[in-house]
Design an enzyme around this catalytic site. Structure first.
Site, mmCIF file in Angstrom:
data_model
loop_
_atom_site.group_PDB
_atom_site.id
_atom_site.type_symbol
_atom_site.label_atom_id
_atom_site.label_comp_id
_atom_site.label_asym_id
_atom_site.label_seq_id
_atom_site.Cartn_x
_atom_site.Cartn_y
_atom_site.Cartn_z
ATOM 1 N N HIS A 85 0.851 -1.197 0.000
ATOM 2 C CA HIS A 85 0.000 0.000 0.000
ATOM 3 C C HIS A 85 0.888 1.248 0.000
ATOM 4 C CE1 HIS A 85 -2.922 2.980 1.305
ATOM 5 N NE2 HIS A 85 -3.878 2.124 0.980
ATOM 6 N N GLU A 154 -4.257 2.773 -6.839
ATOM 7 C CA GLU A 154 -4.729 3.889 -6.020
ATOM 8 C C GLU A 154 -3.861 5.118 -6.300
ATOM 9 O OE1 GLU A 154 -6.761 2.316 -2.143
ATOM 10 O OE2 GLU A 154 -4.609 2.191 -1.869
#
Ligand code: 13P
Length: 226
Positions: A85, A154
């Site tokens: 992430h 993302e």
């Protein structure tokens, strides 16, 4: 066919009771595959049909203080792991480490959700974004079986900002990742909410969603997964 919707609770909530209540409030009925990713200490106390971890280490056991073992996650019935992430990459995690972690997860039958993303502003040139994604994906996926890996895209500027990318942009990146890397499922994440979720899910090359803030609001998350 249903898509994959992943709730990334990040470092929330603070107590066992709140975590249990949050999971209990999430519907088990959805046309999609829904995965809850609570913080590691809550993986044993949260009840939900599909659970994921927010990170995993590349070794299963040994002298690695503070790490999360893929073998232990498998033992707990965890089926997915978010890896790389941007909030971890910003702490120094490299694509080479992401690759090692994804390989270890696969060894223990845990599906890696490999996160990539770039861009500090919404105006960032799409070609430049794709260039950085290519580097991240080349290094994170080298030698791994593409058919067993989920990729989550993302844009960094969209995370927690309340400003999502356009569904059209997510679709373009979905096409790029699918065709160049043979990845079947490409998620979009970044300020997904119950107003914009359906338009992302309607894109043929957006295989699902990675949801942060809105996954902590059960009513809203239930609308997203419905
Ligand atoms: P938000 O949904 O809060 O923007 O977070 C996105 C994210 O980082 C999910 O992994």
């Amino acid at each position: 066919m249903g898509k994959l919707i992943v709730a990334n609770w990040k470092l929330n909530p603070l107590t066992v009771l709140e975590a249990q209540h949050l999971a209990e409030a999430i519907s088990e009925v959805s046309p999609h595959r829904v995965v809850l990713c609570p913080p590691t200490p809550f993986l044993t106390v949260v009840k939900y049909s599909l659970l994921g971890a927010q990170d995993v280490f590349w070794k299963a056991k040994g002298p690695f203080t503070g790490q999360v073992s893929p073998a232990m996650l498998q033992n707990l019935g965890v089926k997915y792991a978010i890896i790389g992430h941007s909030e971890r990459r910003s702490l120094g995690e490299t694509s080479q480490e992401v690759r090692e972690k994804a390989a270890a997860a696969l060894e223990y039958n845990i599906t890696p959700i490999v996160c990539v993303g770039h861009g500090t502003t919404v105006e960032q040139d799409e070609l430049e974004v794709v260039d950085v994604l290519r580097q991240q994906l080349d290094d994170s996926l080298v030698g791994l079986p593409a058919e067993k890996i989920v990729v989550a895209y993302e844009p960094v500027w969209a995370i927690g900002s309340g400003k999502a990318a356009t569904p059209d942009h997510a679709e373009k990146i979905g096409i790029f990742v699918q065709t160049k890397y043979q990845i079947k499922t490409v998620l979009y994440g970044g300020s997904v909410n119950d107003t914009n979720s359906a338009s992302f899910l309607a894109q043929p090359h957006v295989g699902g969603l990675l949801v942060g803030t809105a996954s902590l609001r059960p009513d809203e998350f239930n609308r997203i997964i419905a």
